[in-house]
Design an enzyme around this catalytic site. Sequence first.
Site, PDB file in Angstrom:
ATOM      1  N   LYS A  22       5.652   9.756  11.087  1.00 42.84           N
ATOM      2  CA  LYS A  22       6.046   9.684   9.740  1.00 42.84           C
ATOM      3  C   LYS A  22       4.689  10.140   9.023  1.00 42.84           C
ATOM      4  O   LYS A  22       4.783  10.972   7.935  1.00 42.84           O
ATOM      5  CB  LYS A  22       6.625   8.388   9.217  1.00 42.84           C
ATOM      6  CG  LYS A  22       6.617   8.357   7.799  1.00 42.84           C
ATOM      7  CD  LYS A  22       6.986   6.897   7.357  1.00 42.84           C
ATOM      8  CE  LYS A  22       6.138   5.828   7.030  1.00 42.84           C
ATOM      9  NZ  LYS A  22       5.359   5.982   5.781  1.00 42.84           N
ATOM     10  N   ASN A  23       3.767   9.568   8.883  1.00 39.94           N
ATOM     11  CA  ASN A  23       2.525   9.604   8.260  1.00 39.94           C
ATOM     12  C   ASN A  23       1.733  11.087   8.261  1.00 39.94           C
ATOM     13  O   ASN A  23       1.039  11.593   7.313  1.00 39.94           O
ATOM     14  CB  ASN A  23       1.612   8.644   8.084  1.00 39.94           C
ATOM     15  CG  ASN A  23       2.103   7.333   7.455  1.00 39.94           C
ATOM     16  OD1 ASN A  23       3.249   7.366   6.837  1.00 39.94           O
ATOM     17  ND2 ASN A  23       1.278   6.446   7.476  1.00 39.94           N
ATOM     18  N   ARG A  93       5.772   6.056  -2.407  1.00 38.16           N
ATOM     19  CA  ARG A  93       4.317   6.444  -2.996  1.00 38.16           C
ATOM     20  C   ARG A  93       3.952   7.847  -2.601  1.00 38.16           C
ATOM     21  O   ARG A  93       3.365   8.330  -3.267  1.00 38.16           O
ATOM     22  CB  ARG A  93       3.594   5.088  -2.863  1.00 38.16           C
ATOM     23  CG  ARG A  93       3.566   3.981  -3.423  1.00 38.16           C
ATOM     24  CD  ARG A  93       2.429   3.057  -3.156  1.00 38.16           C
ATOM     25  NE  ARG A  93       1.334   3.504  -3.854  1.00 38.16           N
ATOM     26  CZ  ARG A  93       0.337   4.327  -3.654  1.00 38.16           C
ATOM     27  NH1 ARG A  93       0.393   4.767  -2.480  1.00 38.16           N
ATOM     28  NH2 ARG A  93      -0.818   4.696  -4.515  1.00 38.16           N
ATOM     29  N   CYS A 117       3.793  -1.981  -5.874  1.00 35.30           N
ATOM     30  CA  CYS A 117       4.494  -2.129  -4.526  1.00 35.30           C
ATOM     31  C   CYS A 117       4.319  -3.235  -3.889  1.00 35.30           C
ATOM     32  O   CYS A 117       3.291  -4.121  -4.217  1.00 35.30           O
ATOM     33  CB  CYS A 117       4.308  -0.719  -3.571  1.00 35.30           C
ATOM     34  SG  CYS A 117       3.019  -1.053  -2.671  1.00 35.30           S
ATOM     35  N   ARG A 122      -2.006  -0.486  -5.204  1.00 31.13           N
ATOM     36  CA  ARG A 122      -1.990   0.810  -4.764  1.00 31.13           C
ATOM     37  C   ARG A 122      -1.919   1.812  -5.769  1.00 31.13           C
ATOM     38  O   ARG A 122      -1.255   2.676  -5.984  1.00 31.13           O
ATOM     39  CB  ARG A 122      -0.862   1.237  -3.909  1.00 31.13           C
ATOM     40  CG  ARG A 122      -0.811   0.390  -2.578  1.00 31.13           C
ATOM     41  CD  ARG A 122       0.295   0.564  -1.700  1.00 31.13           C
ATOM     42  NE  ARG A 122      -0.205   1.549  -0.834  1.00 31.13           N
ATOM     43  CZ  ARG A 122       0.972   1.771   0.218  1.00 31.13           C
ATOM     44  NH1 ARG A 122       1.816   1.450   0.440  1.00 31.13           N
ATOM     45  NH2 ARG A 122       0.441   2.970   1.180  1.00 31.13           N
ATOM     46  N   ASP A 305      -1.675  -0.845   9.046  1.00 28.90           N
ATOM     47  CA  ASP A 305      -0.092  -0.788   9.409  1.00 28.90           C
ATOM     48  C   ASP A 305       0.132  -1.489  10.934  1.00 28.90           C
ATOM     49  O   ASP A 305       1.463  -1.323  10.959  1.00 28.90           O
ATOM     50  CB  ASP A 305       0.159   0.838   9.482  1.00 28.90           C
ATOM     51  CG  ASP A 305       0.098   1.463   8.082  1.00 28.90           C
ATOM     52  OD1 ASP A 305       0.244   0.890   7.275  1.00 28.90           O
ATOM     53  OD2 ASP A 305       0.454   2.648   8.084  1.00 28.90           O
ATOM     54  N   ARG A 397      12.668   3.035   6.870  1.00 28.12           N
ATOM     55  CA  ARG A 397      12.023   3.955   6.134  1.00 28.12           C
ATOM     56  C   ARG A 397      11.022   4.623   7.134  1.00 28.12           C
ATOM     57  O   ARG A 397      10.288   5.674   7.112  1.00 28.12           O
ATOM     58  CB  ARG A 397      11.191   3.291   5.174  1.00 28.12           C
ATOM     59  CG  ARG A 397      11.705   2.849   4.043  1.00 28.12           C
ATOM     60  CD  ARG A 397      10.709   2.388   2.780  1.00 28.12           C
ATOM     61  NE  ARG A 397       9.500   3.177   2.909  1.00 28.12           N
ATOM     62  CZ  ARG A 397       8.553   3.106   2.190  1.00 28.12           C
ATOM     63  NH1 ARG A 397       8.239   1.791   1.492  1.00 28.12           N
ATOM     64  NH2 ARG A 397       7.573   3.962   1.833  1.00 28.12           N
TER      65      ARG A 397
HETATM   66  C1  UD1 Z   1      -1.595   5.695   3.819  1.00 30.30           C
HETATM   67  C2  UD1 Z   1      -0.674   5.310   4.560  1.00 30.30           C
HETATM   68  C3  UD1 Z   1      -0.267   3.914   4.859  1.00 30.30           C
HETATM   69  C4  UD1 Z   1      -1.218   3.008   5.174  1.00 30.30           C
HETATM   70  C5  UD1 Z   1      -2.621   3.472   4.270  1.00 30.30           C
HETATM   71  C6  UD1 Z   1      -3.961   2.730   4.911  1.00 30.30           C
HETATM   72  C7  UD1 Z   1       0.796   7.568   4.453  1.00 30.30           C
HETATM   73  C8  UD1 Z   1       1.755   8.294   3.949  1.00 30.30           C
HETATM   74  N1  UD1 Z   1       0.397   6.212   4.100  1.00 30.30           N
HETATM   75  O1  UD1 Z   1      -1.282   5.254   2.490  1.00 30.30           O
HETATM   76  O2  UD1 Z   1       0.956   3.909   5.779  1.00 30.30           O
HETATM   77  O3  UD1 Z   1      -1.041   1.891   5.378  1.00 30.30           O
HETATM   78  O4  UD1 Z   1      -2.800   4.865   4.356  1.00 30.30           O
HETATM   79  O5  UD1 Z   1      -4.114   3.043   5.980  1.00 30.30           O
HETATM   80  O6  UD1 Z   1      -0.337   8.166   5.065  1.00 30.30           O
HETATM   81  N2  UD1 Z   1      -6.795   3.153  -3.391  1.00 30.30           N
HETATM   82  C9  UD1 Z   1      -7.383   3.046  -4.715  1.00 30.30           C
HETATM   83  N3  UD1 Z   1      -7.083   4.237  -5.645  1.00 30.30           N
HETATM   84  C10 UD1 Z   1      -6.526   5.314  -5.060  1.00 30.30           C
HETATM   85  C11 UD1 Z   1      -5.983   5.543  -3.696  1.00 30.30           C
HETATM   86  C12 UD1 Z   1      -6.236   4.349  -2.818  1.00 30.30           C
HETATM   87  O7  UD1 Z   1      -8.022   2.172  -5.066  1.00 30.30           O
HETATM   88  O8  UD1 Z   1      -6.377   6.269  -5.807  1.00 30.30           O
HETATM   89  C13 UD1 Z   1      -6.973   1.947  -2.414  1.00 30.30           C
HETATM   90  C14 UD1 Z   1      -5.614   1.437  -2.300  1.00 30.30           C
HETATM   91  O9  UD1 Z   1      -5.045   0.684  -3.108  1.00 30.30           O
HETATM   92  C15 UD1 Z   1      -5.749   0.495  -0.987  1.00 30.30           C
HETATM   93  C16 UD1 Z   1      -6.938   1.597  -0.195  1.00 30.30           C
HETATM   94  O10 UD1 Z   1      -7.376   2.355  -1.371  1.00 30.30           O
HETATM   95  O11 UD1 Z   1      -6.490  -0.682  -1.106  1.00 30.30           O
HETATM   96  C17 UD1 Z   1      -6.348   2.412   0.846  1.00 30.30           C
HETATM   97  O12 UD1 Z   1      -5.227   3.216   0.475  1.00 30.30           O
HETATM   98  P1  UD1 Z   1      -4.723   4.722   0.918  1.00 30.30           P
HETATM   99  O13 UD1 Z   1      -5.737   5.182   1.967  1.00 30.30           O
HETATM  100  O14 UD1 Z   1      -4.909   5.535  -0.320  1.00 30.30           O
HETATM  101  O15 UD1 Z   1      -3.382   4.499   1.061  1.00 30.30           O
HETATM  102  P2  UD1 Z   1      -2.095   5.481   1.066  1.00 30.30           P
HETATM  103  O16 UD1 Z   1      -2.890   7.022   1.482  1.00 30.30           O
HETATM  104  O17 UD1 Z   1      -1.278   5.381  -0.056  1.00 30.30           O
END
Ligand code: UD1
Length: 417
Positions: A22-23, A93, A117, A122, A305, A397
Amino acid sequence: MDKIVINGGKPLRGRVDISGAKNAVLPILAATLLTSGRNEVLEVPQVRDVATMIHLIVELGAAIEVFEDGRLVLDTSRVDNIEAPYDLVRTMRASCLVLGPLLARLGAARVSLPGGCAIGARPIDLHIKGLKAMGADIRLDGGYIHAFADKLRGTRYYFDTVSVTGTANLMMAATLADGETVLENAAREPEVVFLADVLNRAGAKIEGAGTDAIVIQGVSSLRPLSCKIFPDRIETATYMIAGIITGGAVEIGNCIPHHVEALILKLREAGATVEENGPVLKVSRNGKLKAVNVQTSPYPGFATDIQAQMMALMTVAEGQSIVTESVFENRFMHVAELRRMGAGIAVRGNTAIVTGTKELSGAPVMATDLRASASLVLAALAANGESSISRVYHIDRGYASMERKLSALGADIRRVP
Ligand code: UD1
């Protein structure tokens, strides 16, 4: 709303094949927006998040030519809409992945802010900061990100926190920018490496994906994408734990063992048997499991995850294990539900102390997010008696045909409306 009802206590046996990740497919679908023409993606998993992303790409002007048996052909020649609406973004998201590609291809994007969420705030501030550093003019208004850029330009950008979709978003935007972009403290997840490979095959110039510094030389255009999605590492992990938690013996086919290396080592440390043979993993256990400690971190660390599923396993291990969540700030929603099944878990900040119990007992529980719901399914498979898991739309999902796959392994599981 559907429920899943499980009669637990049956050791799972047999073979399960893993679906496309999925990711991995979500950023690839967003990346098709960088191209103009017929993009072909194989092994697209049938899960709701993917359906949501396809819906979004079609809203933006792409046309589905074929979508059958996991083969998707998307024509992106007529993409002209720049808006990702709130109704879609709030359900997923990862919709924010269209921000970089839209800006790079059309010079403008209007993407709803995702909001909070279940697993934490996030934010997407790092995506926004990075695009600003590439010359985009970005304003927040009415719950939307309004972004403009006649032409993005290369930059050197440091991620304060490792972000998977943040890295993907900026990498995609940089492929069509003027000059060189360097992304420092970039995510090293297999999904990022795959995205870079697929983009490179379409004419992008990306180096260093899989390390923490990715260098992108902008090009003027990309050819349509063509790729086959690799197997889902989180689904792989979930079925490994399913085999072990039920005391069964399960063969997991069509997987990439090295993507779940951190989990394999932890499972062995806990006393489970894990054998690797090419794209097949065999898991089983003899007797009780020992408690082990885990701490989540970005790849190649222990994936956040898989934290909830691993915690479910630790509830039936001998001794006390400490599970530390260091990626998201509120990812213990499964704890209260696992406790309803007799698990001994205390939470202190971002740490859960799990005291293993002899046996879990079936109970009605509620899924709160995607991976939390997987942990409840795992606990229910191991528990004595019947459990019902409500709000299973969370499972849909991200898990393709979960009941069918578990039934084929001998689980007593059914979905009731
Ligand atoms: C992706 C994965 C999700 C997984 C996560 C962490 C996808 C579609 N989803 O989510 O399944 O749980 O990686 O491995 O690939 N953060 C900030 N600011 C930002 C972006 C992130 O503070 O602009 C923080 C987030 O709140 C979190 C951390 O960084 O604490 C990691 O998040 P991130 O790697 O961005 O998660 P996703 O990419 O949303």
